[in-house]
Design an enzyme around this catalytic site. Structure first.
Site, PDB file in Angstrom:
ATOM      1  N   LEU A   1      11.527 -20.538  -3.712  1.00 61.78           N
ATOM      2  CA  LEU A   1      10.421 -19.632  -3.142  1.00 61.78           C
ATOM      3  C   LEU A   1       9.144 -19.636  -4.070  1.00 61.78           C
ATOM      4  O   LEU A   1       9.165 -19.566  -5.325  1.00 61.78           O
ATOM      5  CB  LEU A   1      10.861 -18.040  -3.385  1.00 61.78           C
ATOM      6  CG  LEU A   1       9.853 -16.883  -3.034  1.00 61.78           C
ATOM      7  CD1 LEU A   1       9.521 -17.155  -1.574  1.00 61.78           C
ATOM      8  CD2 LEU A   1      10.460 -15.702  -3.114  1.00 61.78           C
TER       9      LEU A   1
ATOM     10  N   ARG B   1      -5.578  -2.449   8.203  1.00 64.98           N
ATOM     11  CA  ARG B   1      -6.899  -3.019   8.066  1.00 64.98           C
ATOM     12  C   ARG B   1      -6.452  -4.224   6.853  1.00 64.98           C
ATOM     13  O   ARG B   1      -5.549  -3.983   6.130  1.00 64.98           O
ATOM     14  CB  ARG B   1      -8.086  -2.452   7.524  1.00 64.98           C
ATOM     15  CG  ARG B   1      -7.815  -1.265   6.088  1.00 64.98           C
ATOM     16  CD  ARG B   1      -9.000  -0.613   5.686  1.00 64.98           C
ATOM     17  NE  ARG B   1      -8.652   0.203   4.759  1.00 64.98           N
ATOM     18  CZ  ARG B   1      -8.130   1.510   4.803  1.00 64.98           C
ATOM     19  NH1 ARG B   1      -7.940   2.148   5.914  1.00 64.98           N
ATOM     20  NH2 ARG B   1      -7.877   2.083   3.516  1.00 64.98           N
TER      21      ARG B   1
ATOM     22  N   GLY C   1       0.156   5.245  -4.472  1.00 59.88           N
ATOM     23  CA  GLY C   1      -0.421   6.436  -5.067  1.00 59.88           C
ATOM     24  C   GLY C   1      -0.125   7.740  -4.203  1.00 59.88           C
ATOM     25  O   GLY C   1       0.272   8.837  -4.764  1.00 59.88           O
TER      26      GLY C   1
ATOM     27  N   ASP D   1       0.797  -1.133  -0.024  1.00 60.52           N
ATOM     28  CA  ASP D   1      -0.079   0.014  -0.011  1.00 60.52           C
ATOM     29  C   ASP D   1       0.829   1.464  -0.005  1.00 60.52           C
ATOM     30  O   ASP D   1       1.938   1.317   0.624  1.00 60.52           O
ATOM     31  CB  ASP D   1      -1.118   0.062   1.417  1.00 60.52           C
ATOM     32  CG  ASP D   1      -1.983   0.855   1.179  1.00 60.52           C
ATOM     33  OD1 ASP D   1      -2.354   1.521  -0.017  1.00 60.52           O
ATOM     34  OD2 ASP D   1      -2.558   1.354   2.478  1.00 60.52           O
TER      35      ASP D   1
ATOM     36  N   HIS E   1       3.117   3.104  -8.870  1.00 60.06           N
ATOM     37  CA  HIS E   1       2.922   1.511  -9.254  1.00 60.06           C
ATOM     38  C   HIS E   1       4.302   1.081  -9.757  1.00 60.06           C
ATOM     39  O   HIS E   1       4.640   0.007  -9.404  1.00 60.06           O
ATOM     40  CB  HIS E   1       1.596   1.491 -10.144  1.00 60.06           C
ATOM     41  CG  HIS E   1       0.483   1.643  -9.611  1.00 60.06           C
ATOM     42  ND1 HIS E   1       0.174   1.163  -8.269  1.00 60.06           N
ATOM     43  CD2 HIS E   1      -0.667   2.437  -9.879  1.00 60.06           C
ATOM     44  CE1 HIS E   1      -1.052   1.681  -8.063  1.00 60.06           C
ATOM     45  NE2 HIS E   1      -1.477   2.534  -8.950  1.00 60.06           N
TER      46      HIS E   1
END
Length: 242
Positions: A127, A195, A19, A16, A33
């Site tokens: 991985l 969250r 932006g 997150d 991004h």
């Protein structure tokens, strides 16, 4: 100090802050991004070096379609760019790519690259890099229930099949079709938000959470190691007592 004998086997990341990173620099969101993609590349390398077995990243949610056409298009163009530039290195590092979510509806060029990466890395044993793409946990659970119902109708499961946690888990994106990805030991979210945003709701029942204010493009391998150190200082009891 990082204890190399206690590296979490399965780590999930909510990436997150792209932006906000771009906005602080007066750049378009797609630039954020792009910077986030570069950060992800370094975290994959670090995970492989540390001996993490499963790294799951939240790349594009079922809710992200609400964003502008320009931003959504830019995200999938970056996905194409990433596969084109990194697939050879992923293979060289024995990384296996898997997808969580319904990627059948994403743009064709991006879908083709996803299928190319799945096929090219299918036999790798290092991985496992799981990309949650067009993924939403509520949709995942509904899909699992519908698939169980379908298998009962078709006789794959008996009519008196008991719906258990184990059975439902097998029908999730993290279940049998992806080799039973273990529930994440550690879930990291960057950018200061605290969250889950519809990410791995079922699988995170006993995960440890670490929230950091660092925006995702600034999330360096050093920051990554700091979050693992925080995890290593937790006392995981899984509802019991020691």
């Amino acid at each position: 100090m990082l204890d190399m004998n206690r590296i979490p086997a399965s780590i999930a990341i909510i990436m997150d802050g792209n932006g906000r990173w771009a906005k602080k620099r007066f750049l378009p969101r797609v630039a954020g991004h792009n910077a986030g993609m570069l950060a992800m590349k370094e975290i994959i390398k670090t995970s492989s070096t540390l001996g993490v077995k499963h790294l799951t990243v939240y790349a594009f949610s079922t809710e992200n379609w609400k964003r502008s056409d320009e931003e959504v298009s830019g995200i999938f163009k970056l996905l194409v760019k990433y596969v084109d530039s990194e697939l050879e290195e992923l293979n060289a590092n024995n990384v296996r790519v898997r997808i969580l979510g319904d990627y059948s509806v994403i743009p064709e060029e991006a879908r083709n690259r996803i299928e190319k990466s799945l096929a090219a890395t299918a036999s790798n044993t290092g991985l496992q890099f799981n990309i949650a793409l067009n993924y939403g946990s509520r949709a995942e659970i509904v899909r699992a229930v519908n698939r169980i119902n379908e298998d009962i109708r078709e006789g794959v499961l008996g009519e008196d099949t008991e719906i258990t946690e184990e059975l439902l888990s097998r029908y999730l994106y993290t279940g049998d079709e992806n080799g039973n990805i273990p529930d994440p030991d550690l879930i990291i979210r960057t950018s200061g938000e605290e969250r889950l945003s519809n990410f791995l709701l079922w699988q995170s029942a006993y995960s440890e959470f670490v929230f950091t204010d660092v925006l995702w493009p600034d999330f360096t391998p050093e920051e990554f190691k700091k979050t693992i150190e925080v995890y290593q200082n937790r006392d995981r009891r899984f509802g019991g007592r020691k």
